[in-house]
Motif scaffolding. Sequence first.
Motif, PDB file in Angstrom:
ATOM      1  N   UNK A 258      43.338 -15.784 -40.678  1.00  0.00           N
ATOM      2  CA  UNK A 258      43.994 -16.777 -41.518  1.00  0.00           C
ATOM      3  C   UNK A 258      45.201 -16.210 -42.231  1.00  0.00           C
ATOM      4  N   UNK A 259      45.050 -15.015 -42.764  1.00  0.00           N
ATOM      5  CA  UNK A 259      46.162 -14.369 -43.479  1.00  0.00           C
ATOM      6  C   UNK A 259      47.325 -14.077 -42.541  1.00  0.00           C
ATOM      7  N   UNK A 260      47.028 -13.519 -41.385  1.00  0.00           N
ATOM      8  CA  UNK A 260      48.094 -13.166 -40.456  1.00  0.00           C
ATOM      9  C   UNK A 260      48.767 -14.405 -39.861  1.00  0.00           C
ATOM     10  N   UNK A 261      47.984 -15.435 -39.605  1.00  0.00           N
ATOM     11  CA  UNK A 261      48.563 -16.682 -39.087  1.00  0.00           C
ATOM     12  C   UNK A 261      49.474 -17.341 -40.108  1.00  0.00           C
ATOM     13  N   UNK A 262      49.087 -17.325 -41.367  1.00  0.00           N
ATOM     14  CA  UNK A 262      49.915 -17.934 -42.409  1.00  0.00           C
ATOM     15  C   UNK A 262      51.249 -17.199 -42.540  1.00  0.00           C
ATOM     16  N   UNK A 263      51.197 -15.878 -42.514  1.00  0.00           N
ATOM     17  CA  UNK A 263      52.436 -15.104 -42.624  1.00  0.00           C
ATOM     18  C   UNK A 263      53.329 -15.323 -41.406  1.00  0.00           C
ATOM     19  N   UNK A 264      52.724 -15.424 -40.247  1.00  0.00           N
ATOM     20  CA  UNK A 264      53.498 -15.666 -39.032  1.00  0.00           C
ATOM     21  C   UNK A 264      54.130 -17.057 -39.053  1.00  0.00           C
ATOM     22  N   UNK A 265      53.380 -18.031 -39.573  1.00  0.00           N
ATOM     23  CA  UNK A 265      53.924 -19.389 -39.684  1.00  0.00           C
ATOM     24  C   UNK A 265      55.117 -19.422 -40.630  1.00  0.00           C
TER      25      UNK A 265
END
Length: 403
Positions: free
Chosen positions: A289-296
Amino acid sequence: MATRTPWTAPLDDAETTHWDAVAVEVAAVLATDALARDRANAEPDAELKLLKESGLATLLIPSQYGGGGGHWSSALRAVRILARTDASIAQILSYHFCNHASIVFFGAQDRWEHWFTASAEGTWLWGDSVNPVDPDLTLTPDGAGYRLNGRKRFSTGASTGDVTLVMAAEQGSVDGGARVLASVVEHDRPGVEYLDDWDALGQRLSASGSVQFTDVAITADDILGVVGEEPYSTLVTPGVQLGFANLYLGIAEGALRQARSLTLQRRGSWLLSDVDHYSHDPFVQRVFGELLAKTAAAEALTDRWNARFDRVIARGADVTAADRTQVEIGIANAKVVATETALEVAHRVFEVTGSSSARSEVGLDLFWRNIRTHSLHDPLDYKKLEIGAHYLTGAVQPITLYT
């Protein structure tokens, strides 16, 4: 008054859909043996043939000159899509776009047809020999032309390209200074030697070795023009940096995609967990979740500047120094966020994929090796300084091939 840009038509959804689909198809082919090719560390001849046959090599060439008539945002998205599976080939494509755009940025408008048509008809890939921290190329007057001498490191795509964009200092110019001229040299011209000395941690197939030039004949027809500080022409550098942001974002997306697949394939769960599978583990889900949010967030910022770059490029000679500064700072923001996001993603995906994902044959390390290598291209701290100094004092960094 001429606008000095061929990229003026508005972007439509059909174009984006078309070039995205082409890039996805090429990326799928590259994915079949990306790791094996990285291990072999060989020149990417077959991969570059694929770029030509797909139309990606001529995407940015205006349609009136036989090209795809695409926009910068379409080209940059293609770089991002390829980087999800093969960042080396994505790097070559990204540099190619900026190199052959020098036809417009540095060249006279009455020569656009010549250069673009030749590039489209031959489906040329353009390498470069322009590394500004290694300014050891000189043009010495010789009759009506010049002799090019010197060595350039980090000449991405030169050894595999059809032509190379070369920037060299003109010796003995009338005003006593040393103008930097951009010229175009075909791959097999006498006196050009490719040293095959690129052997790095990552980006192994980016053909970024050194080139030696020894008394290479340069005619007046080979010269694109002077590399100066006119605002429109210097948009080439933000374009390069925006290519980096898309490259890095693609690496992050590719690492996440492979990490998801590996996590779903893992058997069971951690012995202290009360769930039946790693994909249900709240700690695993939290990291994703953390990595996906930063990538988004990186994606949103990069998409914003892809679109804005299209709009600024369309203004041509009307681009002002203030416009150029706005683009420079905005793209620097995207580059900083994309760099730090990709570095974190490529590093931390191992936390959720487990020890088995560190096996050599899995290849998850390829994403980290690629981003770790290419993100050293120019110091990120100086990009942060560029942004912060402008915010606090309005200071603008000197125009270079990095700023």
